[in-house]
Design a protein around this motif. Sequence first.
Motif, PDB file in Angstrom:
ATOM      1  N   HIS A  62       0.836  -1.202   0.000  1.00 48.07           N
ATOM      2  CA  HIS A  62       0.000   0.000   0.000  1.00 48.07           C
ATOM      3  C   HIS A  62       0.876   1.260   0.000  1.00 48.07           C
ATOM      4  O   HIS A  62       1.941   1.302   0.613  1.00 48.07           O
ATOM      5  N   GLU A  63       0.385   2.270  -0.722  1.00 47.49           N
ATOM      6  CA  GLU A  63       1.087   3.557  -0.869  1.00 47.49           C
ATOM      7  C   GLU A  63       2.561   3.351  -1.259  1.00 47.49           C
ATOM      8  O   GLU A  63       3.470   3.830  -0.576  1.00 47.49           O
ATOM      9  N   PRO A  64       2.823   2.627  -2.363  1.00 47.70           N
ATOM     10  CA  PRO A  64       4.215   2.391  -2.758  1.00 47.70           C
ATOM     11  C   PRO A  64       4.910   3.690  -3.146  1.00 47.70           C
ATOM     12  O   PRO A  64       4.365   4.511  -3.889  1.00 47.70           O
ATOM     13  N   VAL A  65       6.096   3.890  -2.638  1.00 52.26           N
ATOM     14  CA  VAL A  65       6.854   5.115  -2.889  1.00 52.26           C
ATOM     15  C   VAL A  65       7.204   5.214  -4.379  1.00 52.26           C
ATOM     16  O   VAL A  65       7.688   4.248  -4.985  1.00 52.26           O
ATOM     17  N   GLY A  66       6.943   6.369  -4.968  1.00 53.27           N
ATOM     18  CA  GLY A  66       7.296   6.613  -6.357  1.00 53.27           C
ATOM     19  C   GLY A  66       6.259   6.169  -7.364  1.00 53.27           C
ATOM     20  O   GLY A  66       6.481   6.305  -8.565  1.00 53.27           O
ATOM     21  N   PHE A  67       5.114   5.672  -6.911  1.00 54.15           N
ATOM     22  CA  PHE A  67       4.043   5.227  -7.803  1.00 54.15           C
ATOM     23  C   PHE A  67       2.795   6.084  -7.577  1.00 54.15           C
ATOM     24  O   PHE A  67       2.499   6.478  -6.446  1.00 54.15           O
ATOM     25  N   ARG A  68       2.038   6.330  -8.657  1.00 52.70           N
ATOM     26  CA  ARG A  68       0.796   7.095  -8.531  1.00 52.70           C
ATOM     27  C   ARG A  68      -0.325   6.241  -7.937  1.00 52.70           C
ATOM     28  O   ARG A  68      -1.245   6.769  -7.322  1.00 52.70           O
ATOM     29  N   THR A  69      -0.266   4.926  -8.158  1.00 53.55           N
ATOM     30  CA  THR A  69      -1.311   4.062  -7.630  1.00 53.55           C
ATOM     31  C   THR A  69      -1.285   4.054  -6.105  1.00 53.55           C
ATOM     32  O   THR A  69      -0.232   4.212  -5.483  1.00 53.55           O
ATOM     33  N   ARG A  70      -2.458   3.821  -5.531  1.00 48.88           N
ATOM     34  CA  ARG A  70      -2.547   3.747  -4.072  1.00 48.88           C
ATOM     35  C   ARG A  70      -2.104   2.391  -3.537  1.00 48.88           C
ATOM     36  O   ARG A  70      -1.757   2.254  -2.372  1.00 48.88           O
ATOM     37  N   ALA A  71      -2.161   1.356  -4.402  1.00 46.21           N
ATOM     38  CA  ALA A  71      -1.799   0.014  -3.938  1.00 46.21           C
ATOM     39  C   ALA A  71      -1.249  -0.801  -5.104  1.00 46.21           C
ATOM     40  O   ALA A  71      -1.787  -0.765  -6.218  1.00 46.21           O
ATOM     41  N   LEU A  72      -0.189  -1.527  -4.825  1.00 44.75           N
ATOM     42  CA  LEU A  72       0.469  -2.358  -5.826  1.00 44.75           C
ATOM     43  C   LEU A  72       0.339  -3.818  -5.389  1.00 44.75           C
ATOM     44  O   LEU A  72       0.721  -4.173  -4.273  1.00 44.75           O
ATOM     45  N   LEU A  73      -0.224  -4.631  -6.255  1.00 47.64           N
ATOM     46  CA  LEU A  73      -0.351  -6.056  -5.959  1.00 47.64           C
ATOM     47  C   LEU A  73       0.745  -6.796  -6.716  1.00 47.64           C
ATOM     48  O   LEU A  73       0.803  -6.761  -7.939  1.00 47.64           O
ATOM     49  N   LEU A  74       1.627  -7.464  -5.980  1.00 47.25           N
ATOM     50  CA  LEU A  74       2.668  -8.270  -6.594  1.00 47.25           C
ATOM     51  C   LEU A  74       2.122  -9.673  -6.833  1.00 47.25           C
ATOM     52  O   LEU A  74       1.650 -10.336  -5.902  1.00 47.25           O
ATOM     53  N   ALA A  75       2.161 -10.101  -8.091  1.00 51.20           N
ATOM     54  CA  ALA A  75       1.607 -11.406  -8.465  1.00 51.20           C
ATOM     55  C   ALA A  75       2.743 -12.347  -8.831  1.00 51.20           C
ATOM     56  O   ALA A  75       3.503 -12.085  -9.770  1.00 51.20           O
ATOM     57  N   GLY A  76       2.864 -13.437  -8.104  1.00 49.81           N
ATOM     58  CA  GLY A  76       3.924 -14.404  -8.364  1.00 49.81           C
ATOM     59  C   GLY A  76       3.742 -15.110  -9.690  1.00 49.81           C
ATOM     60  O   GLY A  76       2.621 -15.464 -10.080  1.00 49.81           O
ATOM     61  N   LEU A  77       4.870 -15.342 -10.389  1.00 50.91           N
ATOM     62  CA  LEU A  77       4.852 -15.982 -11.702  1.00 50.91           C
ATOM     63  C   LEU A  77       5.680 -17.256 -11.743  1.00 50.91           C
ATOM     64  O   LEU A  77       5.738 -17.922 -12.773  1.00 50.91           O
ATOM     65  N   GLY A  78       6.337 -17.593 -10.652  1.00 50.00           N
ATOM     66  CA  GLY A  78       7.157 -18.782 -10.634  1.00 50.00           C
ATOM     67  C   GLY A  78       8.538 -18.541 -11.228  1.00 50.00           C
ATOM     68  O   GLY A  78       9.016 -17.402 -11.314  1.00 50.00           O
ATOM     69  N   ALA A  79       9.191 -19.603 -11.675  1.00 47.73           N
ATOM     70  CA  ALA A  79      10.534 -19.510 -12.234  1.00 47.73           C
ATOM     71  C   ALA A  79      10.479 -18.889 -13.628  1.00 47.73           C
ATOM     72  O   ALA A  79       9.702 -19.322 -14.472  1.00 47.73           O
ATOM     73  N   LYS A  80      11.334 -17.908 -13.859  1.00 47.06           N
ATOM     74  CA  LYS A  80      11.332 -17.215 -15.147  1.00 47.06           C
ATOM     75  C   LYS A  80      11.666 -18.160 -16.289  1.00 47.06           C
ATOM     76  O   LYS A  80      11.067 -18.099 -17.371  1.00 47.06           O
TER      77      LYS A  80
END
Length: 502
Positions: A62-80
């Motif tokens: 929530h409230e990530p520094v340097g982003f306009r969005t109020r909340a950033l959801l990190l979605a796991g993708l597994g091994a690249k």
Amino acid sequence: MTISIIRQPLATVDAPWVAAGIFDKDGGPASDLRGSAVEALVVRLLEEKEIKGSAGETIALHEPVGFRTRALLLAGLGAKARFDARAAYTAGVALAKRLASKPREKVGVSLAAVLEAGDPALVSSLVEGVCVGMQGPGLHKTEPNRHPFEVVLIAPEGTTDEALADLERLAARGGIVGQAVNLARMLANTPPSEKPPVVLAEVIRKAAEEHGVDVQVWNEARIREERFGGLLGVAAGSAEPPAFVTLEYLNGGDAPVVALVGKGVTFDSGGLSLKPSASMEDMKSDMTGAAVVVASILAAARLRLPINVKGYVALTENMTGGRAMKLGDVLTMRNGKTVEVLNTDAEGRLILADALSYAAEAGPARMLDLATLTGACLVALGPKIAGLFSNDDGFARDLADSSRKVGERLWQMPLDDDFKEALKSSVADLKNVGGRWGGAITAARFLQEFTADVPWAHLDIAGPSWVDAEGAARDAGGTGCFVRTLTAYLEAAAAVDGVARD
């Protein structure tokens, strides 16, 4: 659900929520997070194993520094290095399920990580998952627990106009396929009292006509006239009459026809070979094969694929009424073969026998049936893998290729002639069950007797069609499995202008 696409730096996106992909500790954050304060945080969390970055994992900042969005959801993708359609789909389901738990007007979804993996086609898989994650199984909840939102896909700033146009096409495809999966899920999750065969047939008719697919619905009198002894035998124990639906999407000119056949038992009590109560709890989904056939043909129509596809869907209940078929009864099927019924809970193969016989008469180039057919297949392959049986190796390979492409799982099983020995009857041409062993194989071998040597494949989807427990990247209930595989197969078949090949 509406989907749009923009091209700008992730940090400048003005949306209440933005979802961005992260790989595991070896791959780390995607390019749109690198150089930001979030990058250092993600790297530290991965190194400390506070998060794993595995496919389906989500974490909110929530409230990530340097982003306009109020909340950033990190979605796991597994091994690249192993990122594929299954991981993209899983991530899409998980992020949408997490964010759709509350009303949200708009969510941004970054494409940077997917594109970094090197296959832009995975954008479609991601969008398919997002569509599925936004729809839950709670059709009758007084308060909805899933709230669809507008999806804004975020392409990296340097994306060319040509690449952006391709991404828009892939996103549109993903939306269509995801909605088709949801249609199959919705039909499977609908309570049995709300989808008796005639009612479900009308639902199919309306959906098909809406998308320009020709459709015919046969009533019980027509079914009797057409000599569908298996379908009539199974339906005899129910107060609800059976129905038979044919669908035609013919957009391939002189190209050969692919026939899709679906088992549509809208509720299966087992008949006089009555199931235990616990085994009936998910039997509203015993029409998943029919639902997948319908949804896949509608997806082909919406995608305007240049292909000829015909669908055949046999709909009935399997109940225990006073007129129910009895053990020892002999049924005469559409192709004239007689079948001694020794287990009324082996009913799916009886209705498929009629449908396959009828479909084969039209001489399709290839014919595929899908059915929640046997518990034996679940025992053999577990709950996540479908059994594939075929009399044509080229057809089997093409289906396997399509399933791998979209991340669904099937495994080819043997179909040796010696399994037919178990189906010999002393009073009829066949009996509807074999011995104790190889039940999924003997069921498939039974079906083969009604294919008239047309190149044919059978998918036993008893395992992957239904999920008992909810998870971060799945809902309990019907899964809509193999709509994605069938759509990919039809696309591949359309691309080569024909399907009768080795």
